[in-house]
Design a protein around this motif. Sequence first.
Motif, mmCIF file in Angstrom:
data_model
loop_
_atom_site.group_PDB
_atom_site.id
_atom_site.type_symbol
_atom_site.label_atom_id
_atom_site.label_comp_id
_atom_site.label_asym_id
_atom_site.label_seq_id
_atom_site.Cartn_x
_atom_site.Cartn_y
_atom_site.Cartn_z
ATOM 1 N N ARG A 186 -18.853 17.435 -5.104
ATOM 2 C CA ARG A 186 -19.300 18.290 -6.200
ATOM 3 C C ARG A 186 -18.571 19.624 -6.055
ATOM 4 N NH1 ARG A 186 -22.183 22.041 -3.730
ATOM 5 N NH2 ARG A 186 -23.260 21.519 -1.814
ATOM 6 N N TYR A 187 -18.512 20.388 -7.158
ATOM 7 C CA TYR A 187 -17.954 21.729 -7.067
ATOM 8 C C TYR A 187 -18.838 22.579 -6.155
ATOM 9 C CZ TYR A 187 -14.941 20.711 -11.043
ATOM 10 O OH TYR A 187 -14.001 20.175 -11.877
ATOM 11 N N SER A 213 -17.367 20.367 -2.220
ATOM 12 C CA SER A 213 -18.208 20.078 -1.059
ATOM 13 C C SER A 213 -18.693 18.640 -1.171
ATOM 14 C CB SER A 213 -19.426 20.997 -1.024
ATOM 15 O OG SER A 213 -19.033 22.327 -0.826
ATOM 16 N N PRO A 214 -18.881 17.960 -0.041
ATOM 17 C CA PRO A 214 -19.399 16.596 -0.113
ATOM 18 C C PRO A 214 -20.831 16.597 -0.650
ATOM 19 C CG PRO A 214 -19.029 17.251 2.174
ATOM 20 C CD PRO A 214 -18.600 18.382 1.315
#
Length: 58
Positions: free
Chosen positions: A5-6, A40-41
């Motif tokens: 995700r951002y 980021s995961p």
Amino acid sequence: MQPYRYTDLNEHSEWLNELGRLEARMTASLGEEVRLVAYSPETHELPSESACRAGLDD
């Protein structure tokens, strides 16, 4: 492959400024516009054991 995700940098202006400076340096050096993106995961909370074992203690 893990989903991403951002990264939320809204409350971290120092990192947004740093990314902007790095983008400018890379653009000048490479001769083409560069935009950096922070990912980021995704984190998925696993259900608690009690949620998975409903009714076993009845």
